[in-house]
Design a protein around this motif. Structure first.
Motif: not given
Length: 301
Positions: A13-17, A46-49, A57-63
């Motif tokens: 899977h991929f995790l994007f800023s 991924f939200s660094l802030e 801090f993790i959103f979008g698809d469930s991975i």
């Protein structure tokens, strides 16, 4: 935490800023990558802030499972904390913190590849006097950087030292570099011997000399894709023997996902420029479509 080197090619899977101002949207600099990756892979944001604030801090698809981060460069400490936090969620970043640091910081990989790259030496601080002690009677041109980055686009006043024996010039360039790095300075001061490359032009904004250079992405011990660093050409101008040389370097890599930058010297031979963690390395001029398509033959999708 030790290295977990992949032998089988699992689903990934991929995790994007995410966008700093809208954590439910991908950062605009990664929009094209996200667009192509999401066609075949589950992609989260991924939200660094929010991570720094202790919020979700993790959103979008469930991975869950093996995941490749594609985003802005993280410090070793930030990466370690993120890695541990994601483990608790069943998400395993492709590289352990040890692997991340090994190819993110030059002193950690230099000894293993000393014969294939530029002569280099370094200090463990940002103090001018510490690196001066290591110069000794060396002469000739050198490049200054820290453990991670140079200021190559400020080539003439914060990167290139014409003669390291010229103390006035040496001190001016190193001082400029350290001052301009500011809070982004990492580790210590690194000096790398300058060798003449096969230059193909000059950068249109900074005036930095541009050489024939290639970026190689390596996934699970195999070459994923090779691209011309400045032109994006994936056909390349590498001979079979040169590709074999690159594969010999790949065989010594102890990480699941890295980049290797090589350049052509003035005499026509290749030299290893840099390593980088593949998760925070830019595509340069490689196309997003070609990059994500390259994973397909190596993975269970």
């Amino acid at each position: 935490m030790g290295s977990i080197l992949l032998k089988k090619k699992p689903t990934i899977h991929f995790l994007f800023s995410s966008d700093p101002l809208n954590f439910r949207k991908v950062d605009s600099d990664y929009l094209e990558e996200y667009t192509y990756a999401s066609k075949n892979y589950d992609c989260a944001l991924f939200s660094l802030e929010r991570f720094e604030e202790g919020k979700s801090f993790i959103f979008g698809d469930s991975i869950q499972g093996i995941t490749i981060y594609r985003g802005w460069m993280l410090s070793v400490d930030e990466y370690r904390r993120l890695y541990v936090e994601l483990l608790s969620k069943g998400i395993y970043l492709i590289n352990t913190p040890e692997e991340y640091e090994r190819y993110h910081h030059l002193p950690n990989w230099y000894q293993s590849f000393e014969g294939e790259t530029f002569e280099s030496f370094w200090s463990t601080s940002d103090k001018l006097e510490d690196i001066e002690k290591k110069v000794g009677d060396k002469q000739g041109a050198f490049i200054v950087k820290d453990y991670v980055k140079s200021r190559k686009h400020e080539w003439y006043d914060a990167c290139y030292i014409d003669n390291i024996a010229n103390q006035v010039n040496f001190r001016e360039i190193v001082t400029n570099f350290v001052k301009r790095q500011g809070s982004q300075f990492v580790g210590g001061i690194v000096l790398r011997k300058y060798e003449k490359l096969n230059y193909i032009g000059f950068h249109d904004k900074s005036g930095m000399p541009i050489a024939e250079e290639y970026r190689i992405f390596v996934y699970a011990g195999e070459i994923l894709i090779i691209g011309d660093y400045w032109n994006g050409n994936t056909d390349g101008y590498l001979s079979s023997s040169e590709t074999a040389w690159i594969r010999s370097i790949v065989q010594k890599v102890n990480s699941n996902f890295v980049t290797i930058d090589v350049a052509r010297k003035e005499d026509g031979s290749l030299i290893l420029m840099e390593f980088g963690d593949g998760q925070v390395s830019g595509l340069q001029e490689l196309g997003e479509k070609e990059f994500y398509a390259a994973f397909a033959p190596l993975l269970s999708i």
